[in-house]
Design a protein around this motif. Structure first.
Motif, PDB file in Angstrom:
ATOM      1  N   LEU A  57      38.123   0.256  -8.854  1.00 19.60           N
ATOM      2  CA  LEU A  57      36.826  -0.402  -8.676  1.00 19.60           C
ATOM      3  C   LEU A  57      36.123  -0.001  -7.387  1.00 19.60           C
ATOM      4  CD1 LEU A  57      37.951  -3.932  -9.863  1.00 19.60           C
ATOM      5  CD2 LEU A  57      36.592  -2.266 -11.121  1.00 19.60           C
ATOM      6  N   VAL A  58      36.846   0.693  -6.480  1.00 18.56           N
ATOM      7  CA  VAL A  58      36.281   0.944  -5.149  1.00 18.56           C
ATOM      8  C   VAL A  58      34.969   1.724  -5.223  1.00 18.56           C
ATOM      9  CG1 VAL A  58      36.658   2.146  -2.963  1.00 18.56           C
ATOM     10  CG2 VAL A  58      38.505   0.816  -3.970  1.00 18.56           C
ATOM     11  N   VAL A  59      35.009   2.893  -5.899  1.00 18.23           N
ATOM     12  CA  VAL A  59      33.818   3.754  -5.885  1.00 18.23           C
ATOM     13  C   VAL A  59      32.624   3.092  -6.588  1.00 18.23           C
ATOM     14  CG1 VAL A  59      32.872   5.969  -6.641  1.00 18.23           C
ATOM     15  CG2 VAL A  59      35.112   5.865  -5.531  1.00 18.23           C
ATOM     16  N   PRO A  60      32.798   2.588  -7.844  1.00 22.24           N
ATOM     17  CA  PRO A  60      31.632   1.951  -8.469  1.00 22.24           C
ATOM     18  C   PRO A  60      31.101   0.774  -7.654  1.00 22.24           C
ATOM     19  CG  PRO A  60      33.564   1.856  -9.928  1.00 22.24           C
ATOM     20  CD  PRO A  60      33.949   2.666  -8.745  1.00 22.24           C
ATOM     21  N   LEU A  61      32.023  -0.007  -7.072  1.00 22.70           N
ATOM     22  CA  LEU A  61      31.586  -1.186  -6.317  1.00 22.70           C
ATOM     23  C   LEU A  61      30.766  -0.788  -5.089  1.00 22.70           C
ATOM     24  CD1 LEU A  61      31.779  -4.248  -5.961  1.00 22.70           C
ATOM     25  CD2 LEU A  61      33.848  -3.904  -4.642  1.00 22.70           C
ATOM     26  N   VAL A  62      31.286   0.164  -4.324  1.00 26.47           N
ATOM     27  CA  VAL A  62      30.569   0.567  -3.110  1.00 26.47           C
ATOM     28  C   VAL A  62      29.208   1.165  -3.482  1.00 26.47           C
ATOM     29  CG1 VAL A  62      30.571   2.159  -1.152  1.00 26.47           C
ATOM     30  CG2 VAL A  62      32.656   0.920  -1.752  1.00 26.47           C
ATOM     31  N   LEU A  63      29.220   2.026  -4.493  1.00 28.06           N
ATOM     32  CA  LEU A  63      27.981   2.705  -4.874  1.00 28.06           C
ATOM     33  C   LEU A  63      26.912   1.691  -5.295  1.00 28.06           C
ATOM     34  CD1 LEU A  63      26.842   5.553  -5.326  1.00 28.06           C
ATOM     35  CD2 LEU A  63      27.465   5.292  -7.726  1.00 28.06           C
ATOM     36  N   VAL A  64      27.276   0.803  -6.206  1.00 25.34           N
ATOM     37  CA  VAL A  64      26.277  -0.123  -6.745  1.00 25.34           C
ATOM     38  C   VAL A  64      25.864  -1.161  -5.704  1.00 25.34           C
ATOM     39  CG1 VAL A  64      25.894  -1.905  -8.486  1.00 25.34           C
ATOM     40  CG2 VAL A  64      27.042   0.214  -9.107  1.00 25.34           C
ATOM     41  N   SER A  65      26.846  -1.750  -5.012  1.00 26.04           N
ATOM     42  CA  SER A  65      26.464  -2.833  -4.097  1.00 26.04           C
ATOM     43  C   SER A  65      25.713  -2.294  -2.885  1.00 26.04           C
ATOM     44  CB  SER A  65      27.667  -3.683  -3.696  1.00 26.04           C
ATOM     45  OG  SER A  65      28.602  -2.909  -3.033  1.00 26.04           O
ATOM     46  N   MET A 151      34.276   8.509   1.124  1.00 23.70           N
ATOM     47  CA  MET A 151      33.519   7.285   1.362  1.00 23.70           C
ATOM     48  C   MET A 151      32.219   7.497   2.139  1.00 23.70           C
ATOM     49  SD  MET A 151      33.665   4.303   0.345  1.00 23.70           S
ATOM     50  CE  MET A 151      35.342   4.083  -0.177  1.00 23.70           C
ATOM     51  N   LEU A 152      32.251   8.303   3.198  1.00 19.28           N
ATOM     52  CA  LEU A 152      31.022   8.456   3.992  1.00 19.28           C
ATOM     53  C   LEU A 152      29.928   9.114   3.154  1.00 19.28           C
ATOM     54  CD1 LEU A 152      32.303   9.452   7.554  1.00 19.28           C
ATOM     55  CD2 LEU A 152      31.651   7.215   6.694  1.00 19.28           C
ATOM     56  N   GLN A 153      30.321  10.055   2.290  1.00 23.73           N
ATOM     57  CA  GLN A 153      29.333  10.717   1.429  1.00 23.73           C
ATOM     58  C   GLN A 153      28.768   9.735   0.405  1.00 23.73           C
ATOM     59  OE1 GLN A 153      31.180  14.235  -0.208  1.00 23.73           O
ATOM     60  NE2 GLN A 153      31.181  15.263   1.782  1.00 23.73           N
ATOM     61  N   ILE A 154      29.638   8.885  -0.116  1.00 27.38           N
ATOM     62  CA  ILE A 154      29.164   7.879  -1.083  1.00 27.38           C
ATOM     63  C   ILE A 154      28.202   6.910  -0.384  1.00 27.38           C
ATOM     64  CG2 ILE A 154      29.864   6.012  -2.625  1.00 27.38           C
ATOM     65  CD1 ILE A 154      32.549   7.493  -2.960  1.00 27.38           C
ATOM     66  N   ILE A 155      28.550   6.539   0.841  1.00 26.87           N
ATOM     67  CA  ILE A 155      27.680   5.637   1.607  1.00 26.87           C
ATOM     68  C   ILE A 155      26.305   6.290   1.792  1.00 26.87           C
ATOM     69  CG2 ILE A 155      27.309   4.631   3.911  1.00 26.87           C
ATOM     70  CD1 ILE A 155      30.326   4.120   4.070  1.00 26.87           C
ATOM     71  N   PHE A 156      26.315   7.566   2.150  1.00 27.64           N
ATOM     72  CA  PHE A 156      25.050   8.269   2.379  1.00 27.64           C
ATOM     73  C   PHE A 156      24.209   8.274   1.103  1.00 27.64           C
ATOM     74  CE2 PHE A 156      22.309  11.958   2.358  1.00 27.64           C
ATOM     75  CZ  PHE A 156      21.736  11.928   3.621  1.00 27.64           C
ATOM     76  N   PHE A 157      24.855   8.643  -0.018  1.00 29.12           N
ATOM     77  CA  PHE A 157      24.124   8.754  -1.283  1.00 29.12           C
ATOM     78  C   PHE A 157      23.585   7.382  -1.721  1.00 29.12           C
ATOM     79  CE2 PHE A 157      24.145   8.888  -6.008  1.00 29.12           C
ATOM     80  CZ  PHE A 157      23.139   9.811  -6.161  1.00 29.12           C
ATOM     81  N   ALA A 158      24.413   6.342  -1.551  1.00 33.18           N
ATOM     82  CA  ALA A 158      23.985   5.001  -1.980  1.00 33.18           C
ATOM     83  C   ALA A 158      22.799   4.534  -1.144  1.00 33.18           C
ATOM     84  CB  ALA A 158      25.155   4.018  -1.857  1.00 33.18           C
ATOM     85  N   MET A 159      22.848   4.787   0.161  1.00 35.11           N
ATOM     86  CA  MET A 159      21.752   4.316   1.010  1.00 35.11           C
ATOM     87  C   MET A 159      20.463   5.075   0.704  1.00 35.11           C
ATOM     88  SD  MET A 159      23.631   3.438   4.577  1.00 35.11           S
ATOM     89  CE  MET A 159      22.318   2.399   5.195  1.00 35.11           C
ATOM     90  N   LEU A 160      20.613   6.367   0.463  1.00 33.16           N
ATOM     91  CA  LEU A 160      19.429   7.169   0.119  1.00 33.16           C
ATOM     92  C   LEU A 160      18.819   6.648  -1.186  1.00 33.16           C
ATOM     93  CD1 LEU A 160      17.867   9.684   1.088  1.00 33.16           C
ATOM     94  CD2 LEU A 160      19.296  11.048  -0.427  1.00 33.16           C
ATOM     95  N   SER A 161      19.688   6.372  -2.174  1.00 33.87           N
ATOM     96  CA  SER A 161      19.186   5.858  -3.457  1.00 33.87           C
ATOM     97  C   SER A 161      18.487   4.514  -3.260  1.00 33.87           C
ATOM     98  CB  SER A 161      20.333   5.645  -4.455  1.00 33.87           C
ATOM     99  OG  SER A 161      21.155   6.757  -4.503  1.00 33.87           O
TER     100      SER A 161
END
Ligand code: ASP
Length: 420
Positions: A57-65, A151-161
């Motif tokens: 659940l880590v990746v979907p949760l971080v990305l969406v939230s 994780m840092l890349q996912i954080i970057f992509f989520a914030m940009l989105s």
């Protein structure tokens, strides 16, 4: 509903205790091969099923939230302020942590006159080029980042989105609505997987205790106790001081609220794997709003590792003592700098602290073989420092959320009134 969640947290604690008792009894009483069979066919699979369940659940949760959290704030200056405060708290608490580790190690002198043969070897890690750490935050392929859990890349992509979703205005609204639904579903999945937590925690603990016993710890008792002492000082003095100074919230209540996440971190040895639980604790037990903890917690799991920093401070002094090498002040400063940088470039997963330590030792010219000495007892220390790592993430989250007015005091004190 209240009763269900109170019962679950109590059961997680019981799972932890039962894991320790059963593991120890098994180790002491059963023949080695029966012990081995129980570990392989029962404890290990149970533990890994739970671990896989929360990790999935880590990746979907971080990305969406985080996408939703960023879209919810939508204002660059507020985002910048939250980011600035978070990083400032993470850096200062880590510096305090290493200082506590060093100071205690100086008082106790672990490793002096140690008489165990140094024969083990340890493959050190290459020190990353400092600029690459920052360049690699921007992904070239977000799907690859997700598949690899960067994780840092996912954080970057989520914030940009999230920012883009706010910027497109009306057109982005249906996506936000859709993501809110997905978010609710993922939260539900976290709750469902957590129903299995007491058994999972039991399996993880029983495996470690039954597999290692206690004999291995004896020669390194002083080293271990120094680290555990420093971890406790940091948890029960540094964090409460920050909480009282910046929020006036009751620190005892803080620990009552976060202990389920600390237990899961302790059992899994991974800040990353614990993220779904940490995030739920932040929302449902601390009272932080998603816009804050969706950012602070994934970032913290990756770059904020106070417990690991303590281990690196103590281990550096320990290894220097074993080899009879004197450390200079400049080397201490190097350790502080390297330990902090290494933590930015490495994810919160089991055992990564030792890899970071190898970078630190190389930097100040201490022999890497020293890590071979502490390797055998690192599992238990890894568990303990991971619990402190996530406590630090949650403490910083509380400070930022409270400071930004994104905080609900009623939720924070709910357990005091007997709610759960
Ligand atoms: N296991 C730790 C964590 O995930 C990192 C470490 O110290 O090895 O936070």
């Amino acid at each position: 509903m209240k009763d269900k969640s109170a019962r679950l947290t109590a059961w997680i604690l019981i799972g932890l205790g039962a894991g320790v008792v059963v593991g120890l009894l098994q180790y002491l009483v059963l023949p080695a091969h029966v012990n081995e069979i129980l570990i392989r066919y029962i404890h290990d699979p149970i533990g890994r099923i739970f671990l896989n369940g929360i990790r999935l659940l880590v990746v979907p949760l971080v990305l969406v939230s985080l996408t939703l959290g960023t879209a919810g704030i939508g204002d660059l200056s507020k985002l910048g302020r939250i980011g600035g405060k978070t990083v400032a708290i993470y850096l200062t608490t880590t510096a305090v942590a290493i200082t506590i580790g060093f100071s205690l190690a100086f008082l106790v002198h672990p490793g002096a006159n140690l008489s165990i043969p140094i024969e083990s070897t340890f493959e050190g890690a290459e020190q990353p080029f400092i600029m690459d750490i920052f360049v690699n935050i921007v992904p070239t392929n977000p799907f690859k980042s997700m598949a690899e859990g960067s994780m840092l890349q996912i954080i970057f992509f989520a914030m940009l989105s999230g920012l883009a979703l706010t910027a497109v205005g009306e057109k982005g609204k249906p996506i936000i609505k859709g993501l809110e639904a997905v978010d609710a579903v993922i939260q539900k999945m976290v709750e469902m997987i957590m129903m299995f937590a007491p058994i999972g925690v039991f399996g993880l603990l029983a495996k470690v205790i039954a597999g290692e016993g206690l004999a291995v710890f004896i020669p390194l008792m002083k080293y271990m106790l120094t680290i555990i002492g420093a971890l406790l000082l940091h948890a029960f003095i540094t964090y409460p001081s920050y909480l009282v100074a910046f929020t006036r919230l009751n620190p005892i209540q803080f620990f009552k609220n976060i202990y389920p996440a600390m237990i899961v971190a302790f059992s899994t040895s991974s800040s990353n794997a614990t993220l779904p639980v940490t995030m739920q604790v932040a929302e449902k037990r601390l009272g932080s709003k998603e816009s804050v903890h969706a950012f602070t917690l994934p970032l913290g799991a990756t770059i904020n590792m106070d417990g690991t920093a303590i281990m690196q401070g103590v281990a550096t002094v320990f290894i220097a003592n074993v080899y009879g090498i004197d450390l200079h002040l400049s080397q201490f400063l190097q350790v502080v700098l390297m330990a902090t940088l290494a933590s930015i470039g490495t994810a919160g997963v089991p055992g990564v602290g030792l890899i970071m330590l190898s970078m630190v030792l190389t930097e100040i010219g201490l022999p890497l073989e020293g890590i071979g000495i502490i390797l055998g007892v690192d599992r238990l220390l890894d568990m303990s420092r991971t619990a402190i790592n996530i406590a630090g993430d949650l403490m910083a989250t509380t400070l930022v959320a409270k400071g930004e007015g994104e905080f609900d005091d009623d939720i924070y004190y709910a357990r005091n009134r007997g709610d759960d």
